[in-house]
Each structure stands twice: as C-alpha cells, then as structure tokens.
Design a protein around this motif. Sequence first.
Motif, mmCIF file in Angstrom:
data_model
loop_
_atom_site.group_PDB
_atom_site.id
_atom_site.type_symbol
_atom_site.label_atom_id
_atom_site.label_comp_id
_atom_site.label_asym_id
_atom_site.label_seq_id
_atom_site.Cartn_x
_atom_site.Cartn_y
_atom_site.Cartn_z
ATOM 1 N N ASN A 1 -6.788 18.004 -9.008
ATOM 2 C CA ASN A 1 -6.508 17.535 -10.203
ATOM 3 C C ASN A 1 -5.128 16.691 -10.421
ATOM 4 O O ASN A 1 -4.206 16.785 -9.444
ATOM 5 N N GLY A 2 -4.812 16.385 -11.583
ATOM 6 C CA GLY A 2 -3.394 15.601 -11.787
ATOM 7 C C GLY A 2 -3.465 14.318 -10.584
ATOM 8 O O GLY A 2 -4.416 13.791 -10.764
ATOM 9 N N ARG A 3 -2.090 14.580 -10.133
ATOM 10 C CA ARG A 3 -2.006 13.269 -9.251
ATOM 11 C C ARG A 3 -2.400 13.659 -7.819
ATOM 12 O O ARG A 3 -2.029 12.867 -6.865
ATOM 13 N N ALA A 4 -2.935 14.676 -7.585
ATOM 14 C CA ALA A 4 -3.672 14.998 -6.048
ATOM 15 C C ALA A 4 -5.014 14.223 -5.910
ATOM 16 O O ALA A 4 -5.664 14.370 -4.886
ATOM 17 N N ALA A 5 -5.355 13.518 -7.093
ATOM 18 C CA ALA A 5 -6.661 12.835 -7.057
ATOM 19 C C ALA A 5 -6.379 11.406 -7.625
ATOM 20 O O ALA A 5 -5.451 11.286 -8.437
ATOM 21 N N LEU A 6 -7.266 10.623 -7.350
ATOM 22 C CA LEU A 6 -6.998 8.991 -7.955
ATOM 23 C C LEU A 6 -8.506 8.792 -8.300
ATOM 24 O O LEU A 6 -9.308 8.645 -7.174
ATOM 25 N N ARG A 7 -8.519 8.250 -9.470
ATOM 26 C CA ARG A 7 -10.053 8.124 -10.092
ATOM 27 C C ARG A 7 -10.749 8.828 -9.561
ATOM 28 O O ARG A 7 -12.184 8.587 -9.214
ATOM 29 N N ILE B 1 0.927 -1.169 0.011
ATOM 30 C CA ILE B 1 -0.105 0.091 0.037
ATOM 31 C C ILE B 1 0.809 1.239 0.205
ATOM 32 O O ILE B 1 1.700 1.520 0.982
ATOM 33 N N LEU B 2 0.612 2.171 -1.047
ATOM 34 C CA LEU B 2 1.428 3.403 -1.117
ATOM 35 C C LEU B 2 0.633 4.400 -1.234
ATOM 36 O O LEU B 2 -0.623 4.475 -1.725
ATOM 37 N N PRO B 3 1.392 5.623 -0.954
ATOM 38 C CA PRO B 3 0.417 6.875 -1.727
ATOM 39 C C PRO B 3 0.304 6.917 -3.153
ATOM 40 O O PRO B 3 1.258 6.339 -4.014
ATOM 41 N N ALA B 4 -0.911 7.551 -3.832
ATOM 42 C CA ALA B 4 -0.780 7.679 -5.332
ATOM 43 C C ALA B 4 0.159 8.444 -5.681
ATOM 44 O O ALA B 4 0.603 7.983 -7.071
ATOM 45 N N ALA B 5 0.795 9.218 -5.026
ATOM 46 C CA ALA B 5 1.934 10.218 -5.660
ATOM 47 C C ALA B 5 2.446 10.779 -4.210
ATOM 48 O O ALA B 5 2.023 10.900 -3.347
ATOM 49 N N PRO B 6 4.000 11.004 -4.813
ATOM 50 C CA PRO B 6 4.378 11.774 -3.260
ATOM 51 C C PRO B 6 3.848 13.049 -3.061
ATOM 52 O O PRO B 6 3.282 13.884 -3.972
ATOM 53 N N ASP B 7 3.817 13.424 -1.629
ATOM 54 C CA ASP B 7 3.111 14.711 -1.460
ATOM 55 C C ASP B 7 3.503 16.058 -1.939
ATOM 56 O O ASP B 7 3.069 16.749 -2.638
ATOM 57 N N GLU B 8 4.917 15.939 -2.393
ATOM 58 C CA GLU B 8 5.638 17.342 -3.144
ATOM 59 C C GLU B 8 4.992 17.450 -4.386
ATOM 60 O O GLU B 8 4.872 18.316 -4.960
ATOM 61 N N VAL B 9 4.776 16.251 -5.275
ATOM 62 C CA VAL B 9 4.162 15.926 -6.479
ATOM 63 C C VAL B 9 2.764 16.354 -6.474
ATOM 64 O O VAL B 9 2.060 17.160 -7.272
ATOM 65 N N ALA B 10 1.874 15.646 -5.603
ATOM 66 C CA ALA B 10 0.451 15.388 -5.526
ATOM 67 C C ALA B 10 -0.031 17.211 -5.201
ATOM 68 O O ALA B 10 -0.743 17.494 -5.857
ATOM 69 N N PHE B 11 0.757 17.742 -4.067
ATOM 70 C CA PHE B 11 0.029 18.990 -3.354
ATOM 71 C C PHE B 11 0.972 20.138 -3.814
ATOM 72 O O PHE B 11 0.237 21.282 -3.477
ATOM 73 N N ASP B 12 2.273 19.849 -4.264
ATOM 74 C CA ASP B 12 3.204 20.987 -4.143
ATOM 75 C C ASP B 12 3.527 21.300 -5.866
ATOM 76 O O ASP B 12 3.935 22.268 -6.140
ATOM 77 N N GLY B 13 2.895 20.421 -6.589
ATOM 78 C CA GLY B 13 3.216 20.495 -7.966
ATOM 79 C C GLY B 13 4.692 20.422 -8.274
ATOM 80 O O GLY B 13 5.230 20.728 -9.457
#
Length: 524
Positions: A399-405, A341-353
Amino acid sequence: MERLRKAGIRADSRMRVLLTAAEAYPALERAFLEASREIWASFRIFDLDTRLRSRAGRAIGDTWFDLVEHTLRRGVAVTLILSDFDPCARPDLHRGTWRSVRMLYAAAELAGPRAKLRVIPAMHPARTGLVPRLLVWPLIARRLLRNARWLNAMPAPERATTLREAPGLLRLMKLGLNGQCFPRLIGLPQLYPATHHQKLAVFDRKRLYIGGLDLNERRFDSPDHDRPGGETWQDVQLLLEGPVVAEAQTHLETFLDVVAGRAEPAPPRRFLRTLSRRRRFDLFRFGPEPVAAEIHDGHAMLARRSRKLIYLETQYFRDRGLARTLARAARENPGLGMILILPAAPDEVAFDGATGLDARFGEFLQARALRILRDGFGARLFIGATAQPRRPDPGEAPNGRAALRGAPLVYIHTKVSIFDDRAAIVSSANLNGRSLHWDTEAGVFLNRHEDIEALRERVMRHWLPPAAGDEFLSLDHAVQAWRALALANAKYPPDQRHGFILPYDLRAAEAFGTPAPLIPDEMV
C-alpha cells in the motif's frame, strides 16, 4: 574533464554486462575462485553471511565466509576496504561494517598462518563543522535518544553483542549498572557527512568488477523480479578487462590518501571518480571539500554532445545543477530526447515507512529536479517507474508508495547513463549531489560502439515485453514508444500489463517532499 575527452577509450577493452545479483554474484564468486595472486576490493556493504550462488562456489561451501576462507587458504592476498558509517546517523550500517571485519579475520584465522588478509574499515575523514552541528543539535539529540531506545529494547546479551560490534556507537552511550544505555547528551558528537559508496574489485590486476551492487541477501534479485516488492533490487555490474583495470587498481591503492589530503588523484582516462576530503577550516561547513567530480563532469560533457537520446536509469535524480545542464542541452538541441527510469519511491519510504526530514527533503529535491527537466525537454522527455505485471499476492497487500497503480514495485538501484549510441557511464553514483560531489564513487566511461550496444540491449530491453520492437531502442522513436507503453499499461489491471514500465508519479513525490532551507542538497 578535458583530459577525459582527449583520452577516450582504448580499443582492446572487453566487457560483460551483469544484470541483477542473479548474474553478478556468481560472476563475483568465480572471479574470487579464479584469482591466483591478489584481490583488491572496496565495498559499502560486504556481508559474509550472503549465500553462494554459483555451482563452483557451492562446491566449496554455503556462504561468502567459506569462499573467503577458501581464497585465503589458497594463498591469494586479499585487501578489502569496507565503508564505515556515522554511528549516530547509521548505527545499523556501522555495526554491519565491524561485524564484517570480525568475520573476515575469523575466516583468515581458519585459513591458517599463511593467510594474507588486510581489512580496512574506512570512515570518510570529512567532519561537519561546529556551527552546523549546533544548528542541528535537536536532530542529533533525537537520534541519540532513538538509538538508546533501540539498544534498550534488545535482550541484554544481544545488546552487549551489538555494542561490541559497534565501537563508535558505544562511545556515544553511557552504560548503567544493569547494562541499560543512556545517550551522552552533553557535548556535541562528531558528524561524518560523507562515506565511501563505491563497489568494485580488481583480480590479479587483470579484471575489474564494478557498478552499483554491494554484497548481501537484501540485494539479491533476478531479471524476472518475481519476488515480493520489498525484496526486488535492480542493479547493474560490469566485468571488464583492458587498460581501465590498471586505473582501478591505482584508485584502490591511493584513494584513502587522496581523501585524507595526503595525495592528489591521478588523471582520469576511462576510470571516473567522485572524491572529496576534509576541509582545513570547516567551522561553518556541513560537508567535505570536493576534489574530483569526474562522474558529474562526464555526464555534463556527454549531455552537451548528445544529439538524439539520453537514457538514464538511477536510484535518485536530485541534483538540480545536473538537471539544469540537461535542460539546457535540450533547449539547444531540439532533436534531443530523454528517457529517465526511477524507482517509484525511495526504498526507505516505500518499504520502511520513513517520514523523517531527510526522506522528505530528498523527495522535494527530486521533484524540483524533474520539473526542471520537464521545462527543458517538454514532450521529448519520458519519466518512468517500474512495477511487477501482477496483482499482489494474498497477504502481500502493498500500500501507499510500496505499490504503483496497484502493483508491487520493482526497486531500482541501477546507476547507468547512455548517451546516443556513442558513450555510456556505469558507476556506483546516483544522480544526486551526495554521489556527484561528496561521497567516494567509482565508475567507467565507455565509448566503444559494441559496448554501448550491448549495454543498451541488456539494460533497456530488460524492462520491455518480449515482443517489443526495434522502435523501443531507436534513437529517434524510443521516447514516444516508451511513453505509449507506459500509458497503455496504466489503463489495465496489473496482470494484463506488458513489461514493467509505468509513468512515474511526480505528484506523489511532490506531496511527500518538504524543503529544508538550512540543509545543503548534498546531504541527501
């Protein structure tokens, strides 16, 4: 690791599983309030502006500043080792460390002349060698220029405060007559590739608080994860009694000498570490010399001994060597399955762009490691990610990788590994090269059956719908059950899903990732 295998676990340990900061922060507050003689602790982040959550804590004040002052006023001796950070690469964290130092000493001053406080802002002593620094000089210069722009965008009083709270950053800047900052681009600044990443505290040499959770408001979340996606934070801490506490106390008293090369680490029993030190000849080296890789070795040993199910929950899975070890264990044992089980994206990618090379290289490594696992396990592997079972709120629109499906993420920072129903490791270490070989990390090895069952029940069932049956925790059937749930959830709109589990999007990581041939895997 042979000593770990022979030593095992004592029978008189006691353990509490603390899921998210909603459970962990009040427990930590009560531990401070109940300490009668001394507290030793080491954290990556310890923000005294963090609000108190327990009823007992709120009875004495609003924030951790009030709690620390109260603890010192009672005569409890507090030793706190805070991680310091490379001021060029992480000026925000470097500033946060020194701001915490200032606030801790202010609390001691208010507590009175009898306050017994020792604060150690600790930079890992490892340095990047001259040749690697020459190779990455364009990246260093870009960082320095960006830091100068960040400082100069502040109003003058705020800039002066920032520089006062970030002494390492100040040394990298020249100040103009109007207070503007200009980076010192002549000469190569030192780079500090490793850090102290552990999060633990020992109270009166009787109780140990340990896991993956630092102390600040960003890390506060509840098991319901009913917050905006960028504010979620899944983590696990343990509160333990028993012989492991003495090992943790010894570690806190000695690890700075070990990483400085003045001492050797004590033999491991139940307390596991990653420790490294500065190389004597580091001219061509990016990073430190590993001294103890007990968390890595523990994972490798327990994977080889597992027969039915390995459950891993981690912020990163980037260590390709560990991936090969797990894949080899799967090939040698056709009955072995794994849930990761992993986060869908690293926090700096998902939330900080973030789109920099470090973020992209990390995703490249993770995608490669996951492919290795898939090749080894085949259909016996399920890789999942987590999202809230709801549609985005109006104005939230992830949007982008801050969301999953179509659903806001639940960000995972946990570092828990469970091997069958016989052993587990809970630590501060991610499953990447940095945590397993370079940074200072601390964790515990568990093998009492009742401890493993309690951990499995809390950590695994937390992601599942309330009606989930026993097959989701079954050593024989969990992989198939979790995969079926994730695939079913993926077919429905977010508000019609059950639990938090969805399939991990490996293609998104592969599309974002990029190789960095000259950079060692341990950098990210």
